[in-house]
Design an enzyme around this catalytic site. Structure first.
Site, PDB file in Angstrom:
ATOM      1  N   ARG A   1     116.478 -11.513 116.126  1.00  0.00           N
ATOM      2  CA  ARG A   1     117.628 -11.421 116.831  1.00  0.00           C
ATOM      3  C   ARG A   1     117.849 -12.039 118.134  1.00  0.00           C
ATOM      4  NH1 ARG A   1     120.521  -7.477 119.940  1.00  0.00           N
ATOM      5  NH2 ARG A   1     118.982  -6.344 118.933  1.00  0.00           N
TER       6      ARG A   1
ATOM      7  N   ARG B   1     112.556 -11.930 122.245  1.00  0.00           N
ATOM      8  CA  ARG B   1     111.805 -10.146 121.968  1.00  0.00           C
ATOM      9  C   ARG B   1     110.874 -10.519 120.771  1.00  0.00           C
ATOM     10  NH1 ARG B   1     117.180  -6.427 121.139  1.00  0.00           N
ATOM     11  NH2 ARG B   1     117.379  -6.411 122.740  1.00  0.00           N
TER      12      ARG B   1
ATOM     13  N   HIS C   1     113.516  -1.832 115.888  1.00  0.00           N
ATOM     14  CA  HIS C   1     114.246  -1.630 116.924  1.00  0.00           C
ATOM     15  C   HIS C   1     115.733  -2.827 115.974  1.00  0.00           C
ATOM     16  CE1 HIS C   1     117.273  -2.175 120.251  1.00  0.00           C
ATOM     17  NE2 HIS C   1     117.382  -3.273 119.881  1.00  0.00           N
TER      18      HIS C   1
ATOM     19  N   GLU D   1     119.194 -10.825 129.884  1.00  0.00           N
ATOM     20  CA  GLU D   1     118.740 -10.819 128.882  1.00  0.00           C
ATOM     21  C   GLU D   1     118.029 -12.002 128.262  1.00  0.00           C
ATOM     22  OE1 GLU D   1     120.038  -8.172 125.975  1.00  0.00           O
ATOM     23  OE2 GLU D   1     120.519  -6.994 127.895  1.00  0.00           O
TER      24      GLU D   1
END
Length: 556
Positions: A393, A297, A358, A127
């Site tokens: 994160r 992200r 999120h 990811e």
């Protein structure tokens, strides 16, 4: 220090007791409960909905750990530090990555079944921000659901764990020394424990999840209203890094009027090779970062937002058509079903996506044992700030953090118990009565808070936008005070308590975000577009002013 502020609520109509009360039923809370039982401690798990309705079950991507051949905790640490943009606590990250692999193996021992390859080894994927395949997943894209299933089954089998479902936690109870001595809560529904009650306990563990409902569009379930952070603030605890709210880059775009929980399109879809494109088919992430679509992200969310501004559109697209039907059906069955339920077929068409709130990288400040700044009050999972995540994160570190630090809390409580340092606590009733009762806003304030936060403190922030948000929040607080002064206070019930929690969390978040005059991680200031290590490579710590109950932020 005694609790100086509390929610306006009726006096408890019933009282019960346990050794440790755990608030929250995700991976963090249930792991604490199961592990303290090994020491013979009684546990009571309080959860806001049903036992398996927490944020854990919504986690699609997986759990990150250095389990693969050639991977090491040191490499996992490096990737986490890079994603955290200079604000991770290296000791906390090292704890996470070194204890993580064995914690995952213990989770498998509890009954969690991860996807395996033909040789019976755990299948691992990549990811964003990871340079190795280290994401273990279950049911393709239903990892959280499988972890939740296994832990819930284990908890239900243990007669030493008592469950209270459909319960909204209200405030902390303390003894005369300011040590946590239990909490108050409101149980929704019928039965002996209907209404407001109290649980007396030797220690309190908050594992209440996130606060995504402070924004209009979020991947968080409806129960994620920041209850744990709000309780901790009212109890005098410190919170830190609240300004770092991660917006997931790829959330299914359902139209301009969509509000509340939105379907997530897991980062693992990009990990398997899906592309981000605009309406012209241009892969706009190529050249922006060495990892292209698998950049951390915050970088991907910013790029999508910038491309939306450039093109004058409300969303971008995710292209996974080259996967073919079989891969969609086996690797991403949950996402496939979600897309098709909204009239989108990713096998043959593009998936419209846009960023949405999120994950809270910040939260209640804890040490490596999960201890907060209030004695006897612990926190773990998304509600906590262990220092692992820094300013952003790393993908799939959340489940691992909840697991590892829950085990550490249980170990600390076990050690205290064996040393005779976990005595019963008498509640300081006088201090509880003397605490200032917070006026409750009207239930419709929730939607206004969400609109204010999304408009002024979302992906894009500026001094001007956040000043407008702060002013709007102040107006709502003043209205609540005026109604209370006029003898028309907000009716104490779930909707008004949740609105009060959201208001407090929003106010604390904006105070921190307005003070951090730089762009770092998932905090993006349009008026301060650069990262400023000289002035801002430090943490912002927030607590309530005892006299006024307003958030006050300092830097460390």
């Amino acid at each position: 220090m005694s609790v100086s502020h509390r929610l306006t609520a009726p006096a408890p109509g019933w009282t019960t007791s346990t050794d440790v009360v755990v608030v929250g039923s995700g991976v963090a809370g249930l792991t604490v409960a199961l592990n303290i039982r090994k020491a013979g401690l009684r546990a009571m798990v309080v959860t806001k909905a049903m036992l398996d309705d927490g944020s854990t079950r919504w986690a699609q991507g997986g759990i990150a750990a250095a389990l693969g051949e050639g991977d090491t905790p040191e490499q996992h640490l490096d990737d986490t530090l890079v994603a955290g943009a200079g604000l991770c606590d290296t000791e906390a990250v090292r704890t996470l990555v070194t204890e993580g692999p064995d914690a995952v193996r213990r989770l498998i021992g509890v009954g969690a079944a991860f996807d395996l390859d033909a040789d019976g080894e755990i299948l691992l994927t990549r990811e964003g921000g990871h340079h190795r395949r280290r994401i273990a997943h279950a049911g393709g894209d239903a990892t959280g659901a499988e972890i939740s299933r296994a832990l819930v089954a284990a908890v239900r089998e243990d007669p030493g764990i008592e469950l209270i479902e459909h319960a909204l936690v209200l405030d902390l109870l303390t003894d005369t020394e300011g040590h946590a001595a239990g909490l108050t809560l409101h149980v929704m529904g019928e039965g002996q424990r209907d209404g407001v009650g109290a649980i007396r306990a030797r220690a309190v563990v908050l594992a209440t999840g996130g606060m995504g409902q402070v924004f209009s569009a979020t991947t968080n379930p409806a129960v994620s209203t920041g209850d744990g952070v709000a309780l901790a603030l009212r109890a005098g605890a410190e919170v830190t890094d609240l300004e770092f709210v991660q917006f997931h880059p790829t959330v299914l775009w359902l139209g301009p009027e969509a509000e509340g929980q939105q379907p997530l399109v897991s980062e693992a879809v990009r990990g398997e090779g899906a592309y981000l494109v605009d309406a012209d088919g241009t892969r706009f992430m190529v050249g922006r970062h060495e990892l292209n679509e698998l950049a951390p992200r915050d970088i991907v969310a910013k790029a999508i937002t910038q491309q939306m501004q450039l093109k004058g559109t409300e969303h971008m697209y995710l292209d996974g058509r080259h996967f073919g039907a079989r891969m969609w059906e086996t690797r991403f069955p949950t996402i496939l079903a979600s897309c098709r339920a909204h009239g989108i077929d990713p096998v043959t068409g593009l998936i419209p996506v846009a960023p949405a709130a999120h994950y809270a990288s910040g939260g209640i400040r804890t040490d490596l044992r999960g201890r907060t700044t209030v004695p006897g009050l612990y926190a773990c999972g998304e509600v906590a700030c262990t220092g692992v995540h820094g300013a952003n994160r790393l993908a799939s570190n959340s489940l691992l953090e909840g697991l590892v630090f829950a085990e550490r809390i249980a170990a600390d409580l076990t050690a205290l118990h064996h040393a005779g340092e976990l005595p019963e606590r008498a509640v300081d009733v006088a201090a509880t009565r003397a605490a200032h009762a917070v006026p409750l806003p009207a239930p419709e304030a929730r939607a206004e808070i969400q609109r204010l936060m999304s408009r002024g403190a979302g992906v894009l922030r500026s001094a001007e936008s956040m000043a407008a948000t702060a002013a709007g929040l102040a107006r709502l607080a003043e209205q609540a005070r005026e109604y209370a002064a006029e003898g028309k206070p907000g009716d104490p019930r779930v909707e008004t308590w949740e609105a009060a929690n959201l208001h407090l969390v929003a106010s604390a978040l904006v105070a921190a975000a307005a003070r951090r005059e730089e762009t770092r991680g998932c905090h993006w200031r349009e008026d301060f577009p650069d990262r400023d290590d000289a002035d801002w490579q430090r943490h912002l710590v927030t607590a309530l002013a005892p006299a006024t109950g307003t958030p006050v932020t300092r830097s460390e």
